[in-house]
Design an enzyme around this catalytic site. Structure first.
Site, PDB file in Angstrom:
ATOM      1  N   TRP A  39      -4.450  -8.276 -10.505  1.00 10.87           N
ATOM      2  CA  TRP A  39      -3.383  -7.570  -9.891  1.00 10.87           C
ATOM      3  C   TRP A  39      -2.046  -8.085 -10.045  1.00 10.87           C
ATOM      4  O   TRP A  39      -0.974  -7.646 -10.394  1.00 10.87           O
ATOM      5  CB  TRP A  39      -3.614  -6.924  -8.701  1.00 10.87           C
ATOM      6  N   LYS A  41      -7.365   1.174   0.437  1.00  7.24           N
ATOM      7  CA  LYS A  41      -8.033  -0.019   0.359  1.00  7.24           C
ATOM      8  C   LYS A  41      -8.624  -0.035   1.870  1.00  7.24           C
ATOM      9  O   LYS A  41      -9.912  -0.238   2.101  1.00  7.24           O
ATOM     10  CB  LYS A  41      -7.419  -1.081   0.099  1.00  7.24           C
ATOM     11  N   ASP A  85       2.272  -8.091  -2.418  1.00 16.79           N
ATOM     12  CA  ASP A  85       1.143  -6.964  -2.479  1.00 16.79           C
ATOM     13  C   ASP A  85       0.031  -7.264  -1.662  1.00 16.79           C
ATOM     14  O   ASP A  85      -0.825  -8.189  -1.766  1.00 16.79           O
ATOM     15  CB  ASP A  85       0.646  -6.750  -3.961  1.00 16.79           C
TER      16      ASP A  85
END
Length: 279
Positions: A141, A233, A209
């Site tokens: 990511w 999530k 993030d």
């Protein structure tokens, strides 16, 4: 009027013939539903995608689907300009501020496009062409964020790169003192690489993030210029991103920044410039 009784009788006869049940089909279904309800937590989702929600949340959602708080409609049907929805979004912000002890000089934004869209929104909001930015890459990511930043005419410095198994040693990082920000991913869902705290980057704004570990532990928000996280999530269904942005960073977006990616526009409109994800 079409009757389903013949079909029900036929299904019952098939069930009896197969030895599955000698009880009426309605009873079989009812008992099946009871078994499913009692075993609902027998399934646990440990994948890197959407997380499971608490049973009590799902049950409240089920109750509110037809009639949210006496409005006679669901959240999916009501106007986002209505008093009822205004109460929902304000309570969500208040809850987040309480849970994370978010300082008053930070804006809490509910934006769209998933965390991946923020990979583009961040450079568009906080840099001008030719600026320097630092990226720490520890997995899939953060690598995507690093690659996206390279599309905007920046000097994108790969300050540190891990092996997808661990965080690079801090003394090996090559940070740029003139960087507009340092970006990293607090927890890489694919490789499982997680920072144990906010990295020390000096006075350069730190952007994290936190999609996969958001609200899983206490976080000192004051150490960050921005924290962002996709809701799916840990805290809800997909469709909304939480962005916690220090106020002094706002108002610096590039002229070409699309309206829907502009954090200042989101802040000025209470995250409701257009119809927000409501479910």
């Amino acid at each position: 009027m079409h009757s389903t009784l013949p079909a029900q009788r036929a299904a019952t006869q098939r069930a009896i013939a197969s030895g599955v049940s000698k009880r009426p089909l309605a009873v079989v279904k009812q008992q099946r539903d009871i078994r499913m309800a009692s075993n609902i937590r027998d399934v646990f989702n440990f994948s890197a995608g959407p997380a499971m929600l608490p049973v009590e949340v799902l049950e409240q959602t089920q109750r509110d689907t037809l009639n949210y708080s006496g409005t006679g409609m669901s959240v999916m049907e009501m106007s986002h300009r209505s008093k009822a929805f205004d109460g929902i979004i304000k309570q969500a912000e208040a809850d987040l501020r309480t849970l994370l002890s978010i300082p008053d000089n930070y804006k809490v934004l509910f934006v769209q496009g998933g965390a991946s869209t923020q990979f583009a929104a961040i450079p568009l909001n906080f840099t001008q062409e030719g600026d320097t930015v630092d990226y720490i890459v520890t997995g899939a990511w953060s690598k995507k964020a690093y690659e996206e930043a390279q599309k905007f005419g920046l000097n994108v410095n790969l300050a540190a790169k891990g092996d997808n198994k661990s965080v690079p040693a801090r003394d090996a990082w090559k940070l740029s003192p003139e960087a507009k920000y340092v970006h990293y991913c607090d927890n890489e869902t694919i490789g499982g690489v997680e920072f144990q705290g906010a990295p020390d980057v000096g006075d350069v704004p730190l952007i994290a993030d936190m999609s996969s570990n958001f609200l899983s532990k206490p976080v000192d928000v004051s150490k960050y210029a921005m924290i962002y996280a996709g809701a799916q999530k840990n805290i809800g269904p997909s469709g909304v991103v939480i962005a916690i942005v220090r106020e002094d960073l706002l108002g610096k977006a590039r002229p070409i920044c699309p309206t829907m990616l502009n954090y200042t526009v989101a802040a000025e409109n209470g995250s409701m410039y257009n119809t927000p994800p409501c479910w």
